[in-house]
Design an enzyme around this catalytic site. Structure first.
Site, mmCIF file in Angstrom:
data_model
loop_
_atom_site.group_PDB
_atom_site.id
_atom_site.type_symbol
_atom_site.label_atom_id
_atom_site.label_comp_id
_atom_site.label_asym_id
_atom_site.label_seq_id
_atom_site.Cartn_x
_atom_site.Cartn_y
_atom_site.Cartn_z
ATOM 1 N N SER A 1 0.831 -1.209 0.000
ATOM 2 C CA SER A 1 0.000 0.000 0.000
ATOM 3 C C SER A 1 0.860 1.252 0.000
ATOM 4 C CB SER A 1 -0.951 0.081 1.203
ATOM 5 O OG SER A 1 -1.858 -0.984 1.189
ATOM 6 N N ASP B 1 6.267 -14.865 18.577
ATOM 7 C CA ASP B 1 7.426 -15.525 19.173
ATOM 8 C C ASP B 1 7.197 -17.028 19.246
ATOM 9 O OD1 ASP B 1 9.008 -13.196 19.735
ATOM 10 O OD2 ASP B 1 7.553 -12.710 21.295
#
Length: 720
Positions: free
Chosen positions: A216, A292
């Site tokens: 974008s 994570d």
């Protein structure tokens, strides 16, 4: 009864030969389910006061007494124009896509269970504000009304849609925008690496060949930087042209104060980015480190226990049943254990057991924040909505009629303990490494009214967003935030253009948006330098290619006769880098581009627009622009005639322009038109020529102007 491993499920979703291993419940016959009572599905329409006015381009302007009425009308209009995509979104977020689409969707269904979308909704949905649940349920009622009027187009089991389906859509899709699927892909790299597709042909299925990136552009220019004292905002998302994350344009106006125009995805009851009378914002994808991976030590005596703080801890274990369509009425039912640790969802692979903790896990308030953004009327109200931090990622470029501009590198950024490399896997036996909080809104990168008078983002680092003197500094943010540092060509070009222009006119603002030049600092420029350094002595075709590239001015204008060779040769290499995949040999890529042009055109000096096409129904138009340009056009895999057909890039471009007295002018263009699926509709491709010619239409925000050009006016559930 053997248990399914996720690795087996991924492989099985791609090969029918693994059915005997995957599906433990055996063959079933799908006898279908009864269609709900159609009269009952239509009944809620009586409680909604809404009017839809289609403008000259078929774009719905939805007027309602309440915000929930407008959501009802938007759902009905979008169902008219894109029902097939909308119902696919519903079943995907229910974890029931494989029942309709077959084995390739089985992994997606499993992820819905793994993310605990529906158990979370069971406990959190009623805690959402009542007005948000009303909006979600009214949207569902609009979908149900249209479906009840058109039951022949509805898949078995889709109805009724509910407000929970609306919230589930946000919960499931938003983490994929920052690349959560790639975290799971990495864990199973030794099996068969895949990622979730948001393209139109294989939506929500795992694929190893994405068709185009999601990117974008967003610009905002303050009065101090414009020639006429205007404030301008560019809303320019780069999405697939069709599918579950393709933009649908609408204007929403209620008597409660909602009055906004912009874009939505299927299943969204409010505008996701656009502008109201007072302010607007553009979104661009950002990808901070928001996930994570923890390595778990599993008990040798109990596969459902893991070590934490020196003791064995029980996993939360449930069973997911996945129904997979085979042929005719036959389907397979697969059972798979779903495991959860204190960290998050647990994955068992050939090389270990892992848990994943990610931004957005368990988040249900996305619609709360979007609605607040829609209703904001000032910078202060808009910032207050942003402080909710219910959206796990996505950049925001902001502007308003008072002349304020801003850039927010939005994200649910975990507060992680210092001293660890959070880009690596973490030990799973320490509870102090299981982060519990996100950084406050005040802590995340943002620029509000910089002295330079402009801000940009084009999926580049937030540390390059305006004039150098006003830019944010990396050292002001902790490394564990995992903030991006990369630049795109689009970011480079936007800054090259705007930093050099102290007074930006309206014409220049539009010209910068449609810029088709590659920066000398871009990856394509580096590739061209590499190709020109090669010794092709004695190879006439490659010597000719070098001479041709030496004359390339780095512009992908549709009439440029050098761009085709450069872009065809460079795209495979740059694409592989963007995807983190093994790169093809650049010299071999150049040879293949030479062969391609020679085979199909017999020469190298083919105008770029002859190769780069926009096709929609009977429309076939030349396009300028290309990959990672501000005029973004993405097309891969040439057609049999040798041409590239654009499938993503610039979509639903908006320019909001506030004069010094606050008067708003808004211009827009869509790559196709408002009729997403109906090839017989006059609005199936009526904006394509404007799009190819880089021209805009003006949106009639005044009701009298709208009524003067209206093509249809109706009241769903009350007409006839």
């Amino acid at each position: 009864m053997s248990r399914l491993r996720l690795a087996g499920l991924i492989a099985g979703a791609l090969a029918v030969l693994t059915l005997a291993v995957l599906f433990t419940l055996g063959l079933r016959i799908n006898t279908g389910s009864d269609m709900p009572d159609l009269a009952a599905l239509k009944a809620p329409a009586a409680d909604h006061d809404v009017e839809i006015i289609r403008d000259a381009w078929g774009v719905p302007h939805v007027y309602g007494a309440r915000d929930r009425d407008v959501a009802f009308g938007l759902a009905y209009a979008q169902s008219e124009d894109d029902w097939a995509t909308l119902q696919e979104v519903v079943v995907a977020t229910r974890g029931d896509l494989a029942r309709h689409k077959g084995m390739d969707a089985a992994v997606t269904d499993y992820l819905v269970h793994l993310f605990r979308i529906w158990p979370t909704l069971d406990t959190e949905y009623d805690a959402l504000p009542a007005y948000i649940r009303e909006i979600a349920e009214s949207y569902a009622a609009g979908v149900n009304l249209w479906a009840a009027e058109n039951p022949g187009q509805v898949w078995d089991g889709v109805l009724p849609m509910t407000g929970r389906d609306v919230i589930a859509g946000f919960m499931f899709k938003t983490p994929f925008f920052y690349g959560l699927d790639k975290t799971f892909k990495e864990l199973f790299a030794e099996t068969r690496a895949k990622e979730i597709s948001l393209g139109p042909d294989n939506a929500f299925m795992w694929t190893d060949k994405p068709t185009y990136p999601i990117g974008s552009n967003g610009f905002a220019v303050a009065p101090s930087r414009s020639t006429d004292g205007h404030t301008r905002l560019l809303v320019n998302s780069h999405q697939p042209y069709t599918g579950p994350v393709a933009w649908y344009e609408a204007r929403l106006k209620s008597e409660e104060g909602l009055d906004i125009t912009g874009g939505v995805f299927p299943g969204a009851p409010v505008i996701l980015h656009g502008h109201n009378q007072h302010l607007g914002w553009a979104n661009t994808v950002n990808k901070p480190d928001l996930a994570d991976v923890y390595v778990l030590e599993v008990s040798p005596d109990n596969a459902n226990q893991y070590r934490l703080d020196g003791a064995w801890r029980d996993m939360d274990v449930s069973t997911a049943t996945i129904r997979v369509k085979l042929f005719g009425p036959f389907e397979w039912h697969a059972e798979r254990e779903v495991k959860f640790s204190d960290h998050g969802p647990v994955l068992e692979t050939e090389h270990g057991t892992y848990a994943v903790r990610y931004a957005g896990m368990g988040e249900t308030r996305q619609l709360v924040q979007y609605h607040a953004l829609n209703r904001a009327t000032s910078l202060e109200e808009w910032l207050e909505a942003m402080r909710l931090l219910a959206l796990p990622s996505i950049n925001y470029i902001y502007a308003d009629k008072a002349g304020n501009i801003a850039y927010v590198y939005n994200g649910q950024m975990p507060v992680r303990p210092e001293g660890w490399d959070w880009h690596q896997y973490l030990p799973g036996d320490r509870s102090d490494l299981i982060w519990q909080e996100y950084h406050d809104f005040e802590d995340i990168p943002k620029l509000i009214n910089p002295a330079s008078g402009f801000v940009i983002n084009a999926n580049n680092t937030p540390f390059e967003a305006t004039a150098e003197a006003d830019d944010l500094r990396p050292e002001d943010f902790p490394p564990h935030m995992g903030i991006e540092t990369q630049m795109t060509n689009r970011g480079l070009r936007a800054l090259e253009l705007m930093r050099a222009d102290d007074a930006i006119s309206d014409e220049e603002f539009l010209a910068y948006k449609f810029d088709k030049t590659y920066s000398q600092d871009s990856e394509l420029a580096a590739l061209i330098r590499l190709w020109l350094e090669q010794d092709f002595s004695g190879d006439e075709r490659m010597e000719a290619a070098q001479a041709h590239l030496a004359a390339f001015d780095m512009s992908a204008d549709k009439d440029d006769t050098h761009a085709a060779l450069a872009l065809l040769a460079g795209e495979p290499v740059v694409w592989a880098r963007m995807q983190g995949e093994p790169e093809p040999d650049p010299v071999q890529s150049l040879r293949e581009a030479v062969a391609h042009l020679t085979t199909h055109w017999g020469r190298l000096d083919v105008p770029w627009g002859e190769v780069n096409r926009l096709r929609r129904g009977d429309v076939d138009l030349a396009l300028g622009g290309g990959p990672d340009l501000l005029r973004a056009v993405y097309a891969r895999d040439p057609k049999p005639d040798g041409r590239l057909v654009a499938q993503g890039g610039d979509t639903m471009i908006y320019v909001a322009d506030w004069a010094p007295d606050g008067t708003l002018r808004t211009r827009s263009i869509h790559q196709f038109g408002s009729a997403t699926l109906d090839e017989d509709s006059p609005h199936y491709a009526d904006q394509a020529l404007l799009y190819a010619d880089q021209k805009f239409r003006t949106i009639p925000l005044d009701r009298s102007a709208l009524e003067a050009e209206a093509t249809r006016t109706y009241r769903p559930g009350r007409d006839g």
